[in-house]
Design a protein around this motif. Sequence first.
Motif, PDB file in Angstrom:
ATOM      1  N   SER A 125       0.824  -1.223   0.000  1.00 49.91           N
ATOM      2  CA  SER A 125       0.000   0.000   0.000  1.00 49.91           C
ATOM      3  C   SER A 125       0.849   1.260   0.000  1.00 49.91           C
ATOM      4  N   GLU A 126       2.099   1.137   0.423  1.00 53.17           N
ATOM      5  CA  GLU A 126       2.987   2.301   0.524  1.00 53.17           C
ATOM      6  C   GLU A 126       3.938   2.426  -0.659  1.00 53.17           C
ATOM      7  N   THR A 127       3.914   1.476  -1.570  1.00 54.79           N
ATOM      8  CA  THR A 127       4.786   1.488  -2.746  1.00 54.79           C
ATOM      9  C   THR A 127       3.940   1.222  -3.991  1.00 54.79           C
ATOM     10  N   GLN A 128       4.551   1.416  -5.161  1.00 52.72           N
ATOM     11  CA  GLN A 128       3.782   1.278  -6.399  1.00 52.72           C
ATOM     12  C   GLN A 128       4.383   0.287  -7.384  1.00 52.72           C
ATOM     13  N   SER A 129       5.691   0.060  -7.338  1.00 60.51           N
ATOM     14  CA  SER A 129       6.335  -0.716  -8.399  1.00 60.51           C
ATOM     15  C   SER A 129       7.237  -1.832  -7.879  1.00 60.51           C
ATOM     16  N   GLU A 130       7.089  -2.207  -6.606  1.00 63.71           N
ATOM     17  CA  GLU A 130       7.944  -3.245  -6.038  1.00 63.71           C
ATOM     18  C   GLU A 130       7.268  -4.612  -6.169  1.00 63.71           C
ATOM     19  N   ILE A 131       7.973  -5.570  -6.770  1.00 57.85           N
ATOM     20  CA  ILE A 131       7.471  -6.926  -6.948  1.00 57.85           C
ATOM     21  C   ILE A 131       8.069  -7.826  -5.854  1.00 57.85           C
ATOM     22  N   ILE A 132       7.242  -8.698  -5.287  1.00 59.45           N
ATOM     23  CA  ILE A 132       7.673  -9.597  -4.212  1.00 59.45           C
ATOM     24  C   ILE A 132       7.473 -11.043  -4.648  1.00 59.45           C
ATOM     25  N   ILE A 133       8.465 -11.884  -4.363  1.00 54.84           N
ATOM     26  CA  ILE A 133       8.282 -13.332  -4.470  1.00 54.84           C
ATOM     27  C   ILE A 133       7.981 -13.826  -3.059  1.00 54.84           C
ATOM     28  N   GLN A 155      -7.038 -13.130   0.626  1.00 54.02           N
ATOM     29  CA  GLN A 155      -6.220 -12.079   1.226  1.00 54.02           C
ATOM     30  C   GLN A 155      -5.414 -11.281   0.201  1.00 54.02           C
ATOM     31  N   LEU A 156      -4.923 -11.963  -0.835  1.00 55.45           N
ATOM     32  CA  LEU A 156      -3.937 -11.340  -1.741  1.00 55.45           C
ATOM     33  C   LEU A 156      -4.354 -11.313  -3.202  1.00 55.45           C
ATOM     34  N   GLY A 157      -5.569 -11.779  -3.488  1.00 56.45           N
ATOM     35  CA  GLY A 157      -5.990 -11.973  -4.877  1.00 56.45           C
ATOM     36  C   GLY A 157      -5.731 -10.807  -5.812  1.00 56.45           C
ATOM     37  N   GLU A 158      -5.971  -9.586  -5.358  1.00 52.93           N
ATOM     38  CA  GLU A 158      -5.807  -8.419  -6.235  1.00 52.93           C
ATOM     39  C   GLU A 158      -4.346  -8.179  -6.627  1.00 52.93           C
ATOM     40  N   PHE A 159      -3.407  -8.741  -5.862  1.00 47.41           N
ATOM     41  CA  PHE A 159      -1.990  -8.514  -6.125  1.00 47.41           C
ATOM     42  C   PHE A 159      -1.302  -9.672  -6.844  1.00 47.41           C
ATOM     43  N   THR A 171       8.742  -7.019 -18.246  1.00 49.51           N
ATOM     44  CA  THR A 171       9.241  -5.987 -17.345  1.00 49.51           C
ATOM     45  C   THR A 171       8.296  -5.838 -16.165  1.00 49.51           C
ATOM     46  N   ILE A 172       8.780  -5.170 -15.140  1.00 44.01           N
ATOM     47  CA  ILE A 172       7.923  -4.884 -13.985  1.00 44.01           C
ATOM     48  C   ILE A 172       6.699  -4.095 -14.428  1.00 44.01           C
ATOM     49  N   ALA A 173       6.909  -3.110 -15.297  1.00 38.61           N
ATOM     50  CA  ALA A 173       5.801  -2.266 -15.756  1.00 38.61           C
ATOM     51  C   ALA A 173       4.715  -3.084 -16.441  1.00 38.61           C
ATOM     52  N   GLU A 174       5.112  -4.136 -17.139  1.00 38.27           N
ATOM     53  CA  GLU A 174       4.136  -4.968 -17.847  1.00 38.27           C
ATOM     54  C   GLU A 174       3.308  -5.830 -16.895  1.00 38.27           C
ATOM     55  N   LEU A 175       3.780  -6.039 -15.670  1.00 39.67           N
ATOM     56  CA  LEU A 175       3.061  -6.854 -14.700  1.00 39.67           C
ATOM     57  C   LEU A 175       2.160  -6.036 -13.791  1.00 39.67           C
ATOM     58  N   LEU A 176       2.502  -4.771 -13.614  1.00 41.81           N
ATOM     59  CA  LEU A 176       1.705  -3.919 -12.729  1.00 41.81           C
ATOM     60  C   LEU A 176       0.280  -3.797 -13.242  1.00 41.81           C
ATOM     61  N   PRO A 177      -0.720  -3.660 -12.352  1.00 44.69           N
ATOM     62  CA  PRO A 177      -0.614  -3.429 -10.904  1.00 44.69           C
ATOM     63  C   PRO A 177      -0.449  -4.701 -10.066  1.00 44.69           C
TER      64      PRO A 177
END
Length: 310
Positions: A125-133, A155-159, A171-177
Amino acid sequence: MERRKAISTEKKTLSELHASCGETYPGCDYRPADRKNWMAGLGPEKVHINKIVWPGTHDSATNKIGIPLITRPFAQCQSLSIYQQLVLGTRVLDIRVNENRRVCHGILSTYNVDVVINDVKKFLSETQSEIIILEIRTEYGHEDPPDFEKYLEEQLGEFLIHQDDHVFGKTIAELLPKRIICVWKPRKSPAPKAGSAFWSSNYLKDNWIDTDLPSTKFDSNMKHLGEQQPVSSRKFFYRVENTVTPQADNPILCVKPVTGRIHDYARLFITQCFSKNCADRLQILSTDFIDGDFVDACVGLTQARVEGKC
């Protein structure tokens, strides 16, 4: 006495290797201006998933496990909370759960997995472009928590980034949001299916050896990494763990002093990867008791890859 002698010899071997080789590699001088947003700082439209050197933690949610000063020193592998680790720059989490949805390490358990999930969501919620495994597995010796996939999706479906081989080349941009690659490793329940919201164990591999000998672990990590395909042609994540673990036949059983034998050699390992021509295989590098320098070591190499310096 023989075990103590072997440990002393191996510590000396790594120290001498460091003295002779140093820790210089492409990107070693790079320091992210903001570790909390280091992926954003590199440019989401430029950073391909398979170019990232992911800083990870081993037994990530053990900061409050056990009883302080009694059982905790034998099981604690991280002193920071999940949220604090993510803010520091960690991007791969290793979470072990039992049948009661409590985080555990062996026979010891700690808080409910809800604590982990809430920390992850707070960070997102505090970041916009960080991907987590986010790797979640049922700990050895325990049963799978009931309806756990359903719980995670609620709990996490939207992400959640769905299981798809094409993700590695994006790229990260292609996976966001979407922001989370969730690897679910049950012991007996069915593995996640292709195309589902979760990734199976086939997508996160390693070659773990259980030893407290630092040079033995260092050399094993290098050997197995060298046997992998380059990240550009691999359709799974491969993890190297810069850790050693206490052994029952040695008088030192507390995690921190044991893993400290290898902890400071992450940059040396990356340097040796270049020396042995396997730096293009390095992908996830994990550690106990993660710190800022470990994160910077991984981010620096990522930056060098993104900028075409290696």
